[in-house]
Design an enzyme around this catalytic site. Structure first.
Site, PDB file in Angstrom:
ATOM      1  N   THR A  29      63.445  50.397  56.033  1.00 27.17           N
ATOM      2  CA  THR A  29      63.785  51.100  57.273  1.00 27.17           C
ATOM      3  C   THR A  29      64.417  50.138  58.265  1.00 27.17           C
ATOM      4  OG1 THR A  29      62.974  52.714  58.903  1.00 27.17           O
ATOM      5  CG2 THR A  29      61.551  50.834  58.463  1.00 27.17           C
ATOM      6  N   ASN A  30      64.809  50.640  59.404  1.00 24.96           N
ATOM      7  CA  ASN A  30      65.341  49.818  60.493  1.00 24.96           C
ATOM      8  C   ASN A  30      64.355  49.840  61.640  1.00 24.96           C
ATOM      9  OD1 ASN A  30      67.732  49.427  59.135  1.00 24.96           O
ATOM     10  ND2 ASN A  30      68.888  50.887  60.348  1.00 24.96           N
ATOM     11  N   ASP A  31      64.325  48.793  62.410  1.00 23.48           N
ATOM     12  CA  ASP A  31      63.539  48.784  63.628  1.00 23.48           C
ATOM     13  C   ASP A  31      64.113  49.808  64.591  1.00 23.48           C
ATOM     14  OD1 ASP A  31      61.449  47.044  63.641  1.00 23.48           O
ATOM     15  OD2 ASP A  31      62.674  45.302  64.174  1.00 23.48           O
ATOM     16  N   VAL A  97      70.285  54.308  61.515  1.00 19.60           N
ATOM     17  CA  VAL A  97      70.347  54.851  60.161  1.00 19.60           C
ATOM     18  C   VAL A  97      70.345  53.708  59.139  1.00 19.60           C
ATOM     19  CG1 VAL A  97      71.700  56.306  58.607  1.00 19.60           C
ATOM     20  CG2 VAL A  97      71.683  56.795  61.059  1.00 19.60           C
TER      21      VAL A  97
END
Ligand code: C5P
Length: 224
Positions: A29-31, A97
């Site tokens: 995931t991304n922060d 995203v």
């Protein structure tokens, strides 16, 4: 009077990070706190809009009283946005995203055996670019987090993704970017820089951005 600015308008905001599963207990995931998107959703709501918040994984809590659609993967976020695109007047893509996803999602937890393992990734669809190419009359706002050449990269992104406004933040600056309650942004349209805002709360950035949006929608202006 702010309360009437977006009356009768439908606004979709994406916020948070998308999650790409590796197996049932692991993911990429991304922060993303979700705070910028939440602030925009709330500001649009206060301006009288009918707001839909499409959210991935966030560390902050979404504002109350706003319709939310929870998604996990980039593909799910794309589907949720595309399914609602036609009825929207404004779409704001503040989500972080995941650019890549694992080629395969294991159905069972992957056992640790080898000393090294390779995770093969494939590029995700670009949601903003997809809706930019599909848009009819929607006003589309994109975001960009940059660390250098901010004007050049922002304008290139705006054109490539066919947005009406692009909000860029230089994440190396104090008071900008992830997790904070403040942001420092530069806003562009197709002809270049429109506003370079000083450090301000995400709530105030959201309000300024929506005011610019309302002015542009009134004029029927399109950047591209
Ligand atoms: O290319 P970059 O990721 O910097 O572009 C940022 C903008 O594009 C953001 O508005 C983000 O939500 C959107 N985006 C997207 N789908 C992707 C990657 C980025 O909608 N796969």
């Amino acid at each position: 009077n702010d309360q009437e600015l977006l009356r009768g308008k439908k606004v979709l905001v994406t916020a948070g990070g998308t999650v790409e599963r590796i197996d049932p207990v692991r993911y990429l995931t991304n922060d993303s706190s979700g705070k910028m998107g939440f602030a925009i959703a709330e500001a649009a709501h206060l301006m009288g809009a009918d707001v839909t918040l499409v959210m991935g994984k966030t560390s902050a809590m979404p504002p109350e009283g706003i319709r939310t659609v929870k998604v996990e993967s980039t593909q799910q976020m794309l589907d949720a946005v595309v399914a609602r695109l036609r009825e929207m007047d404004v779409v704001v893509k503040a989500a972080a995203v995941a650019d890549y996803r694992p080629v395969e999602q294991a159905e069972q937890k992957i056992k640790k055996k080898e000393e090294a393992m390779i995770l093969q990734l494939v590029k995700n669809p670009d949601i903003l670019q997809t809706i930019g190419s599909m848009k009819t009359s929607q006003f589309i706002i994109g975001f960009a987090a940059e660390t250098e050449n901010i004007d050049e990269y922002a304008l290139d992104k705006l054109k490539r993704k066919n947005c009406d406004l692009l909000v860029a933040n230089d994440v190396t600056q104090e008071g900008a970017g992830f997790g904070t309650d403040t942001n420092v942004v530069r806003i562009y349209d197709g002809s270049g820089l429109v506003e370079a805002l000083p450090v301000m709360t995400k709530r105030e950035v959201a309000r300024q951005l929506l005011i610019l949006t309302v002015q542009r929608m009134k004029k029927g202006e399109r950047a591209n």
